[in-house]
Design an enzyme around this catalytic site. Structure first.
Site, PDB file in Angstrom:
ATOM      1  N   HIS A 238       0.824  -1.215   0.000  1.00 48.08           N
ATOM      2  CA  HIS A 238       0.000   0.000   0.000  1.00 48.08           C
ATOM      3  C   HIS A 238       0.858   1.264   0.000  1.00 48.08           C
ATOM      4  O   HIS A 238       0.502   2.265   0.622  1.00 48.08           O
ATOM      5  CB  HIS A 238      -0.944   0.028   1.209  1.00 48.08           C
ATOM      6  CG  HIS A 238      -1.968  -1.052   1.231  1.00 48.08           C
ATOM      7  ND1 HIS A 238      -3.249  -0.888   0.774  1.00 48.08           N
ATOM      8  CD2 HIS A 238      -1.893  -2.343   1.655  1.00 48.08           C
ATOM      9  CE1 HIS A 238      -3.923  -2.017   0.915  1.00 48.08           C
ATOM     10  NE2 HIS A 238      -3.125  -2.925   1.443  1.00 48.08           N
ATOM     11  N   ASN A 311     -10.328  -2.621   2.759  1.00 48.14           N
ATOM     12  CA  ASN A 311     -10.064  -2.621   1.314  1.00 48.14           C
ATOM     13  C   ASN A 311     -11.345  -2.299   0.557  1.00 48.14           C
ATOM     14  O   ASN A 311     -12.426  -2.234   1.154  1.00 48.14           O
ATOM     15  CB  ASN A 311      -9.560  -3.991   0.863  1.00 48.14           C
ATOM     16  CG  ASN A 311      -8.073  -4.189   1.166  1.00 48.14           C
ATOM     17  OD1 ASN A 311      -7.349  -3.240   1.411  1.00 48.14           O
ATOM     18  ND2 ASN A 311      -7.636  -5.430   1.133  1.00 48.14           N
TER      19      ASN A 311
HETATM   20  C1  HEM Z   1      -1.894 -10.837   7.727  1.00 44.00           C
HETATM   21  C2  HEM Z   1      -2.302 -10.086   6.752  1.00 44.00           C
HETATM   22  C3  HEM Z   1      -1.773  -8.687   6.554  1.00 44.00           C
HETATM   23  C4  HEM Z   1      -0.594  -8.130   6.939  1.00 44.00           C
HETATM   24  C5  HEM Z   1       0.521  -8.815   7.690  1.00 44.00           C
HETATM   25  C6  HEM Z   1      -0.600  -6.759   6.512  1.00 44.00           C
HETATM   26  C7  HEM Z   1       0.438  -5.882   6.683  1.00 44.00           C
HETATM   27  C8  HEM Z   1       0.460  -4.589   6.263  1.00 44.00           C
HETATM   28  C9  HEM Z   1       1.572  -3.701   6.380  1.00 44.00           C
HETATM   29  C10 HEM Z   1       2.920  -4.064   6.982  1.00 44.00           C
HETATM   30  C11 HEM Z   1       1.202  -2.497   5.886  1.00 44.00           C
HETATM   31  C12 HEM Z   1       2.044  -1.229   5.819  1.00 44.00           C
HETATM   32  C13 HEM Z   1       1.684  -0.378   6.994  1.00 44.00           C
HETATM   33  C14 HEM Z   1       2.535   0.859   7.118  1.00 44.00           C
HETATM   34  O1  HEM Z   1       3.698   0.858   6.751  1.00 44.00           O
HETATM   35  O2  HEM Z   1       1.996   1.826   7.686  1.00 44.00           O
HETATM   36  C15 HEM Z   1      -0.149  -2.626   5.462  1.00 44.00           C
HETATM   37  C16 HEM Z   1      -0.888  -1.613   4.944  1.00 44.00           C
HETATM   38  C17 HEM Z   1      -2.222  -1.739   4.687  1.00 44.00           C
HETATM   39  N1  HEM Z   1      -2.980  -2.885   4.789  1.00 44.00           N
HETATM   40 FE1  HEM Z   1      -2.396  -4.676   5.332  1.00 44.00          FE
HETATM   41  N2  HEM Z   1      -1.761  -6.490   5.896  1.00 44.00           N
HETATM   42  C18 HEM Z   1      -2.514  -7.641   5.898  1.00 44.00           C
HETATM   43  C19 HEM Z   1      -3.756  -7.818   5.391  1.00 44.00           C
HETATM   44  C20 HEM Z   1      -4.560  -6.796   5.027  1.00 44.00           C
HETATM   45  C21 HEM Z   1      -5.954  -6.901   4.780  1.00 44.00           C
HETATM   46  C22 HEM Z   1      -6.781  -8.193   4.869  1.00 44.00           C
HETATM   47  C23 HEM Z   1      -6.388  -5.666   4.507  1.00 44.00           C
HETATM   48  C24 HEM Z   1      -7.781  -5.224   4.220  1.00 44.00           C
HETATM   49  C25 HEM Z   1      -8.786  -5.642   4.924  1.00 44.00           C
HETATM   50  C26 HEM Z   1      -5.265  -4.765   4.574  1.00 44.00           C
HETATM   51  C27 HEM Z   1      -5.325  -3.403   4.374  1.00 44.00           C
HETATM   52  C28 HEM Z   1      -4.252  -2.567   4.436  1.00 44.00           C
HETATM   53  C29 HEM Z   1      -4.327  -1.176   4.120  1.00 44.00           C
HETATM   54  C30 HEM Z   1      -5.572  -0.401   3.705  1.00 44.00           C
HETATM   55  C31 HEM Z   1      -3.046  -0.662   4.277  1.00 44.00           C
HETATM   56  C32 HEM Z   1      -2.612   0.767   4.002  1.00 44.00           C
HETATM   57  C33 HEM Z   1      -2.848   1.632   5.213  1.00 44.00           C
HETATM   58  C34 HEM Z   1      -2.453   3.051   4.887  1.00 44.00           C
HETATM   59  O3  HEM Z   1      -3.160   3.673   4.077  1.00 44.00           O
HETATM   60  O4  HEM Z   1      -1.440   3.523   5.426  1.00 44.00           O
HETATM   61  N3  HEM Z   1      -4.174  -5.481   4.904  1.00 44.00           N
HETATM   62  N4  HEM Z   1      -0.583  -3.918   5.689  1.00 44.00           N
END
Ligand code: HEM
Length: 877
Positions: A238, A311
């Site tokens: 992201h 999402n």
């Molecule tokens: C175990 C599964 C998941 C892991 C380990 C994970 C991990 C991460 C990580 C490390 C980031 C970067 C965060 C940052 O640097 O601030 C991120 C961002 C994000 N993740 Fe996940 N994620 C997972 C599943 C999901 C799922 C299922 C969704 C949606 C329901 C999701 C939605 C998002 C969104 C929207 C961001 C961006 C947030 C922003 O705008 O700063 N992720 N995720």
């Protein structure tokens, strides 16, 4: 005799152990007030000057003046809250103002500490009763005297920098509005980071006008050093995104199901910050790639921050956090050559997907038009996981969160999305920014799907499985409020790039489910942000700080900003009156133990690695999704698979994907196989069959809400960009009229020509060209108006119609299903020259092609209605 300052000046008038003291308002930033010493009359001699009265030092006074080994005899106990004059401390006669203060503060500290003879809560920490209903931490009514709580007796020595030394009892100014950190340089001189005015910002310091630059040039070095470190690591996923502030308004109290204050009463408003993103691309990648979109909302509630990190699709690729790094490694650019950027159309992604049947449901969503949204404003959002809502009585229900755009759900067509990557990589970012700047504030309604554990147990799928959704026919949506985004950030880096969303940011009244994907996420975000944002204190960055007060014993670390008074950074304590004390039932109480287990099976209670049996059904919801799509949407899904699989280099992977699609739908698999020129393989084995489980039948045959066409929205053509093509000889009256009508309907009409400057329209009226066909090509417009001639000067319009770029422009508008208003003979001529058919197949009329043969704006109504429908998919069939 010097007095301590009045309690009313700086302390709450009352606070009991049962209530959380309200924070007094903080002074406006930069406000100065008379020095405390002057006000209290306490400092009567400057630093280092002689004592003011003859010393009558008693032999124990030394114990008060040292930082080790305090006085052996505690002063007599006095009633809490009563002011103490050091002259009244029995047996001690201080010699100076400083000594008086020391005696006073140490005496107060001793008194405060003595009020807590033991930790009365200790016994209650044990056992089930406490686990379910934690007590508020033991704490005393704060002493009215600041001396009892400060770090140093010298805090009253005020200055422009340290402030007036007047502690704002119980207040953390890091929490609160962004005004405290917003910088405005109007009327200011340029300075270094140390505040030193810079005389010359053009030249480095040299040894002579033609000499080498000197190391001494601290101004140059500071500027270059700051620049060298401007970049921070991008988000591991992201990375590409854009954000805005706004407000969430609750429609009706939801207190029967949740004690979260943002849902507490009708009309309650809660500030939000939202960031939309793509998943796979790097920070500089294009907006309109095919991908899942992030939809992360930070609610600044009165109970602390709640982040709903979701999402634009209601399901996810995988079921367990253990697989997330594998998924991301597969979709990111391949490690040997760093390609492709922001695209899933490559071997490693499809290799992984074709071996992970649970991912097929989400993959269908990603290959559908949901993967190429028209705008962030026209995307649905989903919390994806099952969460819990908990009311004041501790009763929990399950919930899924949905965001419903009032502008409806609209997407691009693939050819258009791919071309926009080149024409305007910032397409979605710009769209969001412009919508807010022009007052067309994007809005979404928030809806709950609320269900009980008992209901969940009857579903054909497991609600803890993030690859499954709950059809709205099974659990209807309950709309609970509306979010409006009405404020662009001042600074992209400070606010959007430094924003830290985290699924672990949750408030009382909302709780996690045991979804094994969610459980992993609770850890992941904080962990990654520690390195991305340079240490553990990123919660203090202005955009991340809550508006709720923050008080705890966490300290230090890189870039810490909070300056904590006092020496207490632990709990329990008596030296800080027990504060900050645990909140008990006023705080966040985990409710996991209150939920009835979903089943009595042994796997619910053993420590093991595995999945519930219902997780083994990988296809029934992919089938449901496919069945719920319109024919147009199904065709687009087939096309997307064909595009992606064509780009693979390993034929075996293509075949494996098709063998998986056969488990979804034969027609889908056949369409894709034909598209990539292979024979149908045998379907992949089904996990449920291998486990000997019964086939899973979805409760509903089709679910209307899964089609993009189910939610056209109610904003009609608001924000839609309409190109008004012109050249010399265009009818100015007709042009102005259609322009006016579109503007009235909140569309964005702009005059487009071959190059900037003016054209001469009817009766010699000059019209200003706002932009050109070359700089904003067809894909960046939602509709086009082809000009009517003034009947006198045909040369300009004929040249326009003959121009190959203009013909491409019109052809693409047509191919991408966009409404076209062709006015008069010249408009029709341009259509014909561009090769646009004037009727649909079977000689049917094209509702998106308005041939205005009559007066200036006779076709406007029909055209505006077509723009409101967005796209004419009939042209594809
Ligand atoms: C175990 C599964 C998941 C892991 C380990 C994970 C991990 C991460 C990580 C490390 C980031 C970067 C965060 C940052 O640097 O601030 C991120 C961002 C994000 N993740 Fe996940 N994620 C997972 C599943 C999901 C799922 C299922 C969704 C949606 C329901 C999701 C939605 C998002 C969104 C929207 C961001 C961006 C947030 C922003 O705008 O700063 N992720 N995720």
């Amino acid at each position: 005799m010097a007095k301590t300052r009045s309690p009313s000046a700086s302390s709450p008038s009352s606070a009991s152990s049962a209530s959380t003291p309200a924070a007094p308002p903080s002074p406006p930033p930069g406000a100065t007030s008379p020095t405390r010493a002057t006000k209290a009359g306490l400092r009567t001699a400057p630093h280092g000057s002689a004592p003011l009265s003859p010393p009558r030092v008693e032999h124990v006074l030394g114990s008060f003046l040292a930082t080790v080994s305090g006085p052996a005899t505690p002063p007599a106990d006095e009633e809490d809250g009563e002011h103490l004059d050091p002259g009244e401390v029995p047996g001690f006669v201080p010699a100076s103002a400083a000594q008086r203060k020391l005696v006073l503060s140490k005496t107060l500290v001793q008194r405060g500490s003595a009020r807590m003879s033991a930790n009365p809560n200790k016994a209650a920490e044990h056992g089930e009763a406490n686990a379910l209903q934690p007590r508020q931490g033991e704490h005393a009514q704060p002493l009215p005297d600041d001396e009892a709580s400060g770090s140093t007796r010298s805090e009253e020595n005020d200055s422009e920098k340290v402030g007036d030394g007047r502690p704002h009892s119980g207040h953390n100014p890091l929490a609160g509005t962004l005004d405290r950190v917003r910088v405005d340089s109007r009327g200011r001189m340029l300075t270094t980071n140390q505040g030193v005015p810079v005389a010359d910002n053009q030249n480095s310091l040299k040894a002579g006008l033609r000499g080498p630059t000197l190391l001494e040039d601290f101004i140059l070095r500071e500027k270059i050093t700051q620049f060298d470190h401007e970049r921070i690591p991008e988000r591991v996923v992201h990375a590409r995104g854009s954000g805005a502030f706004g407000v969430f308004e609750c429609y009706d109290s939801q207190e029967q199901i949740t004690r979260a204050d943002l849902f507490g009463k009708a009309g309650k408003q809660t500030p939000v910050f939202v960031r939309f993103s793509t998943v796979a691309g790097e920070r500089g990648s294009a907006d309109t790639v095919r991908d899942t979109r992030g939809f992360a909302v930070k609610f600044y509630t009165e109970q602390g921050n709640w982040d709903l990190v979701g999402n634009n699709m209601p399901v996810f690729f995988i079921q367990d956090a253990m697989k997330f790094p594998d998924l991301i490694h597969a979709v990111k650019p391949e490690p040997h050559n760093g390609m492709p950027q922001a695209a899933s159309a490559h071997d490693t992604f499809w290799d992984f997907i074709s071996l992970m049947p649970e991912s097929i449901h989400h993959t269908l969503w990603a290959m559908s038009d949901r993967g190429i949204p028209r705008s962030y404003r026209t995307m649905q959002g989903f919390g994806v996981h099952t969460y819990k809502l908990v009311n004041a009585a501790g009763e929990a229900v399950f919930v899924k969160f949905h965001w419903l755009p009032t502008a409806g759900t609209h997407s691009m067509v693939w050819d258009e999305a791919a071309k926009i990557c080149g024409a305007d990589a910032d397409f979605h970012r710009r769209d969001l920014w412009e919508a807010i700047e022009t007052g067309l504030y994007p809005q979404w309604e928030l809806a709950f799907q609320v269900f009980s554990a008992e209901q969940a147990a009857t579903f054909s799928f497991d609600v803890l499985d993030a690859t499954k959704l709950i059809p709205e026919e099974l659990v209807p949506l309950r709309v609970v409020g509306k979010m409006t985004l009405d404020r662009n950030p001042d600074n992209f880096f400070a606010e959007t790039e430094q924003a830290a969303f985290c699924t672990a940011h949750i408030v009382p009244g909302i709780d996690f489910s045991n979804d094994p994907l969610l459980q992993g996420r609770i850890h992941s975000y904080l962990d990654t942000q520690i390195s991305r944002l340079g240490g553990p204190n990123f919660h203090e960055i202005a955009v991340n700080a809550p508006i709720a007060q923050v008080h705890n014993n966490q300290r230090d670390g890189m870039h810490r900003q909070a300056i904590h008074r006092g020496r207490v950074a632990y709990e329990p304590n008596s030296l800080g009156g027990g504060c900050p004390h645990q909140a008990g039932m006023a705080g966040f109480v985990s409710t996991a133990r209150r939920m009835a287990p979903l089943s009595e099976s042994a796997s619910e209670i053993e420590k093991l690695r595995g999945k519930p049996e219902k997780f083994a059904d990988h296809f029934s919801q992919a089938q449901l999704f496919w069945r719920s799509q319109t024919a147009v949407e199904q065709r687009h899904i087939v096309d997307a698979f064909r595009f992606e699989l064509t780009r693979l280099t390993v034929p075996a992977i293509r075949e494996r994907v098709v063998s998986q699609l056969l488990n979804v739908d034969a027609r889908l698999a056949r369409g894709v196989a034909d598209g990539i020129g292979i024979a149908l393989p045998t379907p992949q084995p089904l996990a449920i069959e291998e486990l000997g489980l019964a086939p899973v039948m979805s409760e509903v045959e089709a679910s209307a809400g899964l089609s993009l066409f189910a939610r056209p929205g109610n904003v009609r053509c608001a924000g839609r960009r309409v190109a008004l093509l012109v050249a010399d000889g265009a009818d100015a009256t007709a042009l102005r009229e259609v322009q006016r009508r579109l503007a009235e309907a909140d569309a964005v009409p702009r005059v487009v020509g071959m190059r900037l400057g003016r054209v001469l329209c009817s009766q010699g009226q000059p019209i200003e060209i706002e932009t050109t066909v070359e700089s904003l090509p067809s894909v960046l417009w939602d509709a086009v108006v082809l000009p009517q001639g003034d009947g006198q000067n045909d040369a300009g319009l004929s040249a326009l119609a003959a121009d190959p770029d203009v013909q491409d422009f019109i052809k693409q508008q047509y191919r991408h299903g966009k409404p076209i208003l062709a006015a008069g003979r010249h408009g029709r001529d341009m259509l014909v020259k561009a090769g646009v058919p004037l009727k649909l197949a079977g000689d049917r009329p094209d509702p998106g092609l308005v041939l205005d043969e009559g007066q200036a704006d006779s076709g406007s109504d029909e055209f505006i209605a077509a723009v409101g429908r967005h796209r004419q998919h009939e042209r594809e069939g």
